[in-house]
Scaffold this motif. Structure first.
Motif, PDB file in Angstrom:
ATOM      1  N   THR A 177       0.831  -1.205   0.000  1.00  8.66           N
ATOM      2  CA  THR A 177       0.000   0.000   0.000  1.00  8.66           C
ATOM      3  C   THR A 177       0.865   1.254   0.000  1.00  8.66           C
ATOM      4  OG1 THR A 177      -1.837  -1.123   1.102  1.00  8.66           O
ATOM      5  CG2 THR A 177      -1.770   1.271   1.279  1.00  8.66           C
ATOM      6  N   ARG A 178       1.927   1.240   0.795  1.00 11.82           N
ATOM      7  CA  ARG A 178       2.815   2.410   0.857  1.00 11.82           C
ATOM      8  C   ARG A 178       3.462   2.677  -0.504  1.00 11.82           C
ATOM      9  NH1 ARG A 178       7.932   4.218   1.435  1.00 11.82           N
ATOM     10  NH2 ARG A 178       8.874   2.150   1.221  1.00 11.82           N
ATOM     11  N   ARG A 179       3.901   1.619  -1.159  1.00 12.80           N
ATOM     12  CA  ARG A 179       4.621   1.782  -2.420  1.00 12.80           C
ATOM     13  C   ARG A 179       3.699   2.003  -3.612  1.00 12.80           C
ATOM     14  NH1 ARG A 179      10.194  -0.737  -2.733  1.00 12.80           N
ATOM     15  NH2 ARG A 179      10.831  -1.040  -0.573  1.00 12.80           N
ATOM     16  N   TRP A 180       2.520   1.402  -3.578  1.00  9.94           N
ATOM     17  CA  TRP A 180       1.693   1.345  -4.784  1.00  9.94           C
ATOM     18  C   TRP A 180       0.417   2.167  -4.727  1.00  9.94           C
ATOM     19  CZ3 TRP A 180       1.852  -4.710  -5.661  1.00  9.94           C
ATOM     20  CH2 TRP A 180       3.155  -5.077  -6.054  1.00  9.94           C
ATOM     21  N   ALA A 181       0.129   2.832  -3.624  1.00  4.12           N
ATOM     22  CA  ALA A 181      -1.109   3.608  -3.535  1.00  4.12           C
ATOM     23  C   ALA A 181      -1.182   4.677  -4.620  1.00  4.12           C
ATOM     24  CB  ALA A 181      -1.235   4.237  -2.152  1.00  4.12           C
ATOM     25  N   ALA A 182      -0.034   5.220  -4.985  1.00  7.10           N
ATOM     26  CA  ALA A 182      -0.015   6.243  -6.034  1.00  7.10           C
ATOM     27  C   ALA A 182      -0.417   5.668  -7.390  1.00  7.10           C
ATOM     28  CB  ALA A 182       1.378   6.870  -6.126  1.00  7.10           C
ATOM     29  N   ASP A 183      -0.336   4.341  -7.536  1.00  3.27           N
ATOM     30  CA  ASP A 183      -0.772   3.671  -8.760  1.00  3.27           C
ATOM     31  C   ASP A 183      -2.240   3.249  -8.667  1.00  3.27           C
ATOM     32  OD1 ASP A 183       1.842   3.734  -9.883  1.00  3.27           O
ATOM     33  OD2 ASP A 183       2.382   1.950  -8.717  1.00  3.27           O
ATOM     34  N   ASN A 185      -4.804  -5.170   1.626  1.00  4.51           N
ATOM     35  CA  ASN A 185      -5.126  -5.478   3.020  1.00  4.51           C
ATOM     36  C   ASN A 185      -4.971  -6.975   3.262  1.00  4.51           C
ATOM     37  OD1 ASN A 185      -6.218  -2.891   4.309  1.00  4.51           O
ATOM     38  ND2 ASN A 185      -7.449  -2.997   2.438  1.00  4.51           N
ATOM     39  N   ALA A 186      -4.776  -7.334   4.520  1.00 10.93           N
ATOM     40  CA  ALA A 186      -4.667  -8.737   4.920  1.00 10.93           C
ATOM     41  C   ALA A 186      -5.823  -9.080   5.842  1.00 10.93           C
ATOM     42  CB  ALA A 186      -3.332  -8.984   5.616  1.00 10.93           C
ATOM     43  N   LEU A 187      -6.031 -10.374   6.050  1.00  8.18           N
ATOM     44  CA  LEU A 187      -7.183 -10.781   6.855  1.00  8.18           C
ATOM     45  C   LEU A 187      -6.976 -12.136   7.499  1.00  8.18           C
ATOM     46  CD1 LEU A 187      -9.569 -12.969   5.151  1.00  8.18           C
ATOM     47  CD2 LEU A 187      -8.280 -11.525   3.532  1.00  8.18           C
ATOM     48  N   MET A 188      -7.750 -12.354   8.543  1.00 10.87           N
ATOM     49  CA  MET A 188      -7.926 -13.651   9.176  1.00 10.87           C
ATOM     50  C   MET A 188      -9.308 -14.148   8.771  1.00 10.87           C
ATOM     51  SD  MET A 188      -7.609 -16.206  11.234  1.00 10.87           S
ATOM     52  CE  MET A 188      -8.386 -17.186  12.535  1.00 10.87           C
ATOM     53  N   PRO A 189      -9.411 -15.293   8.080  1.00  8.96           N
ATOM     54  CA  PRO A 189     -10.734 -15.742   7.624  1.00  8.96           C
ATOM     55  C   PRO A 189     -11.635 -16.236   8.744  1.00  8.96           C
ATOM     56  CG  PRO A 189      -9.056 -17.353   7.055  1.00  8.96           C
ATOM     57  CD  PRO A 189      -8.327 -16.150   7.583  1.00  8.96           C
ATOM     58  N   GLY A 190     -11.040 -16.608   9.882  1.00  7.51           N
ATOM     59  CA  GLY A 190     -11.837 -17.113  10.993  1.00  7.51           C
ATOM     60  C   GLY A 190     -11.543 -18.575  11.254  1.00  7.51           C
ATOM     61  N   GLY A 191     -12.099 -19.102  12.329  1.00  8.33           N
ATOM     62  CA  GLY A 191     -11.916 -20.505  12.657  1.00  8.33           C
ATOM     63  C   GLY A 191     -12.721 -21.375  11.717  1.00  8.33           C
ATOM     64  N   ILE A 192     -12.043 -22.173  10.906  1.00 15.77           N
ATOM     65  CA  ILE A 192     -12.724 -22.977   9.895  1.00 15.77           C
ATOM     66  C   ILE A 192     -11.877 -24.206   9.612  1.00 15.77           C
ATOM     67  CG2 ILE A 192     -11.715 -21.466   8.137  1.00 15.77           C
ATOM     68  CD1 ILE A 192     -13.980 -22.232   6.267  1.00 15.77           C
ATOM     69  N   TRP A 193     -12.496 -25.352   9.502  1.00 11.56           N
ATOM     70  CA  TRP A 193     -11.778 -26.597   9.204  1.00 11.56           C
ATOM     71  C   TRP A 193     -11.787 -26.828   7.691  1.00 11.56           C
ATOM     72  CZ3 TRP A 193      -9.226 -27.144  13.273  1.00 11.56           C
ATOM     73  CH2 TRP A 193      -9.791 -27.042  14.549  1.00 11.56           C
ATOM     74  N   GLY A 211      -5.979   0.748   2.908  1.00 11.01           N
ATOM     75  CA  GLY A 211      -4.954  -0.270   2.722  1.00 11.01           C
ATOM     76  C   GLY A 211      -4.016  -0.369   3.911  1.00 11.01           C
ATOM     77  N   GLY A 212      -3.198  -1.414   3.893  1.00 17.76           N
ATOM     78  CA  GLY A 212      -2.195  -1.613   4.926  1.00 17.76           C
ATOM     79  C   GLY A 212      -2.770  -2.043   6.261  1.00 17.76           C
ATOM     80  N   ARG A 213      -3.937  -2.696   6.255  1.00 12.86           N
ATOM     81  CA  ARG A 213      -4.606  -3.061   7.503  1.00 12.86           C
ATOM     82  C   ARG A 213      -4.917  -4.561   7.546  1.00 12.86           C
ATOM     83  NH1 ARG A 213      -8.700   2.188   8.192  1.00 12.86           N
ATOM     84  NH2 ARG A 213      -7.229   3.698   7.296  1.00 12.86           N
ATOM     85  N   TYR A 214      -5.326  -5.007   8.735  1.00 12.75           N
ATOM     86  CA  TYR A 214      -5.627  -6.422   8.977  1.00 12.75           C
ATOM     87  C   TYR A 214      -7.071  -6.519   9.460  1.00 12.75           C
ATOM     88  CZ  TYR A 214      -5.168 -10.979  11.463  1.00 12.75           C
ATOM     89  OH  TYR A 214      -5.314 -12.257  11.946  1.00 12.75           O
ATOM     90  N   PHE A 215      -7.838  -7.380   8.805  1.00 12.16           N
ATOM     91  CA  PHE A 215      -9.265  -7.495   9.095  1.00 12.16           C
ATOM     92  C   PHE A 215      -9.610  -8.898   9.594  1.00 12.16           C
ATOM     93  CE2 PHE A 215      -9.081  -3.776   6.550  1.00 12.16           C
ATOM     94  CZ  PHE A 215     -10.272  -3.061   6.709  1.00 12.16           C
ATOM     95  N   GLU A 216     -10.725  -8.982  10.316  1.00 10.24           N
ATOM     96  CA  GLU A 216     -11.301 -10.255  10.736  1.00 10.24           C
ATOM     97  C   GLU A 216     -12.807 -10.055  10.876  1.00 10.24           C
ATOM     98  OE1 GLU A 216      -9.287 -10.867  14.465  1.00 10.24           O
ATOM     99  OE2 GLU A 216     -10.718  -9.618  15.568  1.00 10.24           O
TER     100      GLU A 216
END
Length: 316
Positions: free
Chosen positions: A197-203, A208-216, A265-270
């Motif tokens: 995000t830092r390098r490419w936001a100008a483009d 972003n990154a994420l945790m999908p949750g507890g899942i088998w 951008g540049g954040r972590y979601f769940e």
């Protein structure tokens, strides 16, 4: 903190209701099984052209046909991609044509026995981080051509078990630990999003990154069977309900499509919300540790990854 109208029980198809991506291109890695299938299916519902980037093209073709049958979208196809083989990644990016609106770095391996790629990289770091890093780098011109592209990286609460250990990335000086190896690869997924995000936001590119949750899913195939059974028993005793694949794909799809996340951008979601920064992951699932969002580590990882690619490229 970024919040949305969705939550832990939302499904991927619910998240994309009303979203129109007709004429836009999407790539989902690891879309032949698990949450990757449902991520691709939901994105197909938007009308986007969806490429399933998979190791097993025959399996990917069967999934593509099923997605077409359930969504009516005929712009779904499978293409060969082995993230542990940089030559395969380079072949995929060389073959790509046209702008790319969304890249979902979904594929991954977990708790594998100690093994190394032809380049000498530990397999989990190689697959989960380096392959996706090379893929995003190679597709950067296509992402930039779109003008408002997004890169989504599936991380995990497992990032809490290890920062990126720059002085010993491949366990040359310490005993191999599959959990620590997985943890640093998942931390790397988050750090990639911070730096991309830092390098490419100008483009016009955000990540972003994420945790999908507890899942088998098949992701746990390398766990010791006794450990897996005991873990499932503890989860059940605690009254925790694992997510379905459709629920597990929801946060990925949200980050890929939600108008509310334009420019974020540049954040972590769940659970379809930005996660809280914590000192220790709650219930083994919730929260993000500071080491995964550290901008200094993110820049260092990018430079180290570039050097690894440079020194591993054939003929160099």
């Amino acid at each position: 903190m970024t919040t949305t109208a969705f939550g832990a029980t939302s499904t991927a198809s619910e998240v994309v209701e009303g979203v129109d991506l007709a004429g836009r291109a999407v790539v989902v890695t690891g879309a032949a099984s698990g949450i990757g299938v449902e991520t691709a299916r939901a994105l197909a519902l938007t009308g986007a052209d969806v490429t399933l980037a998979v190791r097993d093209v025959a399996a990917g073709g069967r999934v593509a046909a099923d997605i077409t049958a359930t969504t009516g979208n005929r712009g779904v196809r499978a293409a060969a991609l082995d993230l542990a083989d940089i030559a395969s990644v380079e072949a995929f990016t060389r073959a790509w044509r046209g702008p790319l609106h969304v890249l979902v770095n979904n594929a991954g391996v977990m708790f594998t026995p100690e093994s190394y790629t032809a380049a000498g990289w530990e397999l989990q770091f190689a697959t989960n981080h380096m392959g996706h890093f090379a893929l995003a780098l190679g597709l950067h011109p296509a992402l930039a051509a779109d003008g408002s592209a997004r890169v989504v990286s599936v991380s995990s609460s497992g990032h809490a078990s290890s920062p990126v250990v720059f002085d010993d990335l491949f366990f040359d000086r310490r005993p191999y630990d599959p959990g620590l190896a997985y943890g640093q690869s998942k931390t790397a997924n988050v750090l990639f999003s911070v730096e991309a995000t830092r390098r490419w936001a100008a483009d016009g590119i955000t990540s972003n990154a994420l945790m999908p949750g507890g899942i088998w899913t098949n992701l746990q195939r390398h766990w010791d069977p006794a450990v897996l059974a005991a873990t499932k028993a503890r989860v059940a005793e605690a009254g925790m309900v694992p997510k379905t694949a459709e629920q597990g794909a929801a946060t990925s799809v949200l980050l890929a499509t939600s108008p509310a996340l334009a420019g974020v951008g540049g954040r972590y979601f769940e659970d379809c919300h930005e996660a809280e920064v914590v000192a220790e992951v709650v219930d083994g699932v919730h929260g993000v540790l500071e080491h995964a969002l550290d901008p200094v580590a993110a820049t260092r990882l990018w430079e180290v990854s570039l050097e690894l690619l440079r020194t591993s490229s054939p003929g160099r």
